[in-house]
Design an enzyme around this catalytic site. Structure first.
Site, mmCIF file in Angstrom:
data_model
loop_
_atom_site.group_PDB
_atom_site.id
_atom_site.type_symbol
_atom_site.label_atom_id
_atom_site.label_comp_id
_atom_site.label_asym_id
_atom_site.label_seq_id
_atom_site.Cartn_x
_atom_site.Cartn_y
_atom_site.Cartn_z
ATOM 1 N N HIS A 52 0.832 -1.195 0.000
ATOM 2 C CA HIS A 52 0.000 0.000 0.000
ATOM 3 C C HIS A 52 0.871 1.251 0.000
ATOM 4 O O HIS A 52 2.095 1.188 0.166
ATOM 5 C CB HIS A 52 -0.926 -0.018 1.209
ATOM 6 C CG HIS A 52 -2.009 -1.047 1.111
ATOM 7 N ND1 HIS A 52 -3.004 -1.180 2.058
ATOM 8 C CD2 HIS A 52 -2.255 -2.002 0.181
ATOM 9 C CE1 HIS A 52 -3.819 -2.167 1.713
ATOM 10 N NE2 HIS A 52 -3.376 -2.672 0.577
ATOM 11 N N GLU A 54 1.306 3.657 2.137
ATOM 12 C CA GLU A 54 2.073 3.934 3.353
ATOM 13 C C GLU A 54 3.356 3.116 3.408
ATOM 14 O O GLU A 54 4.418 3.615 3.809
ATOM 15 C CB GLU A 54 1.222 3.627 4.596
ATOM 16 C CG GLU A 54 -0.045 4.467 4.690
ATOM 17 C CD GLU A 54 -1.258 3.800 4.066
ATOM 18 O OE1 GLU A 54 -2.364 3.966 4.602
ATOM 19 O OE2 GLU A 54 -1.095 3.095 3.035
ATOM 20 N N CYS A 77 -5.291 1.115 6.578
ATOM 21 C CA CYS A 77 -5.993 -0.129 6.892
ATOM 22 C C CYS A 77 -5.459 -0.718 8.192
ATOM 23 O O CYS A 77 -4.306 -0.509 8.569
ATOM 24 C CB CYS A 77 -5.849 -1.130 5.756
ATOM 25 S SG CYS A 77 -4.158 -1.693 5.475
ATOM 26 N N CYS A 86 -1.466 -1.400 7.491
ATOM 27 C CA CYS A 86 -0.603 -0.218 7.391
ATOM 28 C C CYS A 86 -0.489 0.510 8.724
ATOM 29 O O CYS A 86 0.518 1.169 8.994
ATOM 30 C CB CYS A 86 -1.145 0.730 6.321
ATOM 31 S SG CYS A 86 -0.999 0.058 4.639
ATOM 32 N N TRP A 172 -15.585 5.975 -38.332
ATOM 33 C CA TRP A 172 -15.503 6.438 -36.955
ATOM 34 C C TRP A 172 -16.148 7.806 -36.872
ATOM 35 O O TRP A 172 -15.939 8.638 -37.763
ATOM 36 C CB TRP A 172 -14.061 6.515 -36.465
ATOM 37 C CG TRP A 172 -13.352 5.222 -36.392
ATOM 38 C CD1 TRP A 172 -12.468 4.702 -37.282
ATOM 39 C CD2 TRP A 172 -13.476 4.254 -35.344
ATOM 40 N NE1 TRP A 172 -12.013 3.476 -36.853
ATOM 41 C CE2 TRP A 172 -12.617 3.184 -35.672
ATOM 42 C CE3 TRP A 172 -14.219 4.189 -34.169
ATOM 43 C CZ2 TRP A 172 -12.485 2.055 -34.859
ATOM 44 C CZ3 TRP A 172 -14.082 3.075 -33.359
ATOM 45 C CH2 TRP A 172 -13.235 2.028 -33.704
ATOM 46 N N THR A 198 -25.033 -4.476 -29.694
ATOM 47 C CA THR A 198 -23.718 -3.967 -30.077
ATOM 48 C C THR A 198 -22.768 -5.110 -30.412
ATOM 49 O O THR A 198 -21.985 -5.026 -31.365
ATOM 50 C CB THR A 198 -23.134 -3.109 -28.941
ATOM 51 O OG1 THR A 198 -23.984 -1.981 -28.728
ATOM 52 C CG2 THR A 198 -21.737 -2.624 -29.272
ATOM 53 N N LEU A 206 -13.696 -4.348 -26.639
ATOM 54 C CA LEU A 206 -13.911 -3.804 -25.296
ATOM 55 C C LEU A 206 -12.716 -4.081 -24.385
ATOM 56 O O LEU A 206 -12.867 -4.560 -23.259
ATOM 57 C CB LEU A 206 -15.198 -4.359 -24.676
ATOM 58 C CG LEU A 206 -16.506 -4.060 -25.417
ATOM 59 C CD1 LEU A 206 -17.698 -4.585 -24.645
ATOM 60 C CD2 LEU A 206 -16.664 -2.563 -25.679
ATOM 61 N N LEU A 302 -29.832 0.076 -24.625
ATOM 62 C CA LEU A 302 -29.301 -0.165 -23.281
ATOM 63 C C LEU A 302 -28.913 1.138 -22.598
ATOM 64 O O LEU A 302 -29.199 1.321 -21.404
ATOM 65 C CB LEU A 302 -28.104 -1.112 -23.345
ATOM 66 C CG LEU A 302 -27.471 -1.481 -21.998
ATOM 67 C CD1 LEU A 302 -28.502 -2.075 -21.043
ATOM 68 C CD2 LEU A 302 -26.310 -2.454 -22.205
#
Length: 366
Positions: A52, A54, A77, A86, A172, A198, A206, A302
């Site tokens: 993390h 820290e 945490c 941490c 495009w 789609t 994607l 959608l």
């Protein structure tokens, strides 16, 4: 608060942004350690499962951390996950003061980290630049508080609000700069959602196509397909690419489930609603899977359904300098809008040029 507290917390927030696309499902966090002569260590949470913020800052400071002040964008945490607490590391290093931007909404922390630090005799100040810290992690905060992710809806349109020609042709509308900007949106998202229309029309990938900022292969968001009748082809391009694909359906046909699962998809049943699936139930399932931020890249049906159901938190619309005519396809399919009082109101939160296009960011007003 001291005079320099804002300066150092601002730096911590800048560091946290470096993990924008790599920390999911964890929050983005930055940390700055300051001694008598200024900054002695700094770090950010770079990748989920790795140290993390820290810990990275303490490693940079070494023994100089004793007596220092730590500026952290999120409450440290105090529980064992994939990494040790941490709070324990800060205590063991002899840090004298900790300044926190916001408390962690995770029920496993939620003030307990602050309590542990104070019990060890460390002075703790909280709430400095809290709004900016929360803006860094909108999906994480939402999921911790409600169980649902944040949803951004990305769309591209002409000046007259059209997304495709009447024939369906859409590549495009926007230029190269806008498409590169979309890669940034994808990279920060935990999941990218689209509809079966789609998939059948465009066979999209994607995926994230650029490496992470440290040169590693990009973290691929989970791909989510809304497919009420389970028409998803096993030959869909996305199923051959790195990363996971979830297909939400209302169909119980076991043969189709098996075919798609053999092709690499995970098929999940969800309850039906008028016109398709229960989209709120889909988002709840995604929240249960630790999905913080969803990028919706879909067609008018959608996108309109999500917007009308109140499930879109932010719209990101790329407007290209073209006119496509009345016969071209519109942005949203919205039902029941007959009077001006029924229109969907938006708050514009950002407007900027991206190459030859404009990017409009807006929030629906409930």
């Amino acid at each position: 608060m001291k005079a320099d507290d804002h300066l150092y917390m601002t730096r911590a927030l800048q560091l946290a942004r470096r993990g924008l696309s790599t920390t999911t499902p964890n929050p983005r966090v930055g940390c700055v350690l300051v001694g008598a002569g200024g900054i002695i260590g700094e770090g950010w949470h770079e990748w989920a499962g790795e140290p993390h913020a820290e810990i990275n800052a303490l490693q940079g400071a070494g023994d100089a951390a004793a007596g220092a002040t730590a500026y952290v964008t999120l409450e440290p945490c105090c529980h064992h996950g994939r990494t040790p607490p941490c709070t324990d590391a800060l205590i063991e290093a002899g840090v004298e003061r900790v300044v926190i931007a916001m408390e962690d909404p995770n029920p496993r922390v939620a003030g307990q980290g602050i309590g542990r630090l104070r019990a060890a005799g460390i002075r703790v100040d909280s709430g400095l630049l809290a709004d900016q810290a929360e803006e860094l992690n909108p999906g994480f905060v939402r999921r911790m508080r409600t169980g649902y992710p944040v949803v951004r809806c990305k769309l591209a349109m002409s000046v007259d609000g059209r997304t495709a020609m009447a024939s369906g042709e859409s590549k495009w509308i926007t230029g190269d700069s806008a498409r590169r900007d979309v890669q940034s949106l994808r990279a920060r998202s935990c999941a990218i959602m689209t509809g079966i229309g789609t998939v059948l029309a465009d066979d999209p990938s994607l995926n994230v196509r650029r490496p992470a900022s440290d040169g590693r292969p990009p973290r691929q968001p989970v791909r989510v397909v809304i497919d009420p009748e389970l028409r998803m082809p096993a030959s869909a391009r996305m199923l051959s690419l790195p990363g996971k694909t979830l297909v939400f359906t209302g169909s119980d046909e076991p043969g189709r489930h098996a075919v798609l699962q053999d092709a690499g998809a995970r098929v999940l049943n969800v309850s039906r609603a008028t016109g398709g699936l229960d989209l709120r139930a889909v988002l709840k399932r995604l929240g249960d899977m630790d999905i913080n931020e969803v990028l919706l890249e879909a067609g008018a049906t959608l996108s309109g359904g999500m917007l009308q159901a109140g499930l879109v938190d932010e719209l990101v619309i790329y407007m290209a300098p073209y006119i496509m005519g009345a016969g071209a396809r519109g942005l949203f399919q919205l039902t029941g809008l007959e009077r001006m009082e029924q229109r969907v109101s938006l708050e514009i939160i950002d407007l900027r040029a991206v190459g030859s296009d404009w990017r409009i960011s807006a929030r629906p007003l409930v």
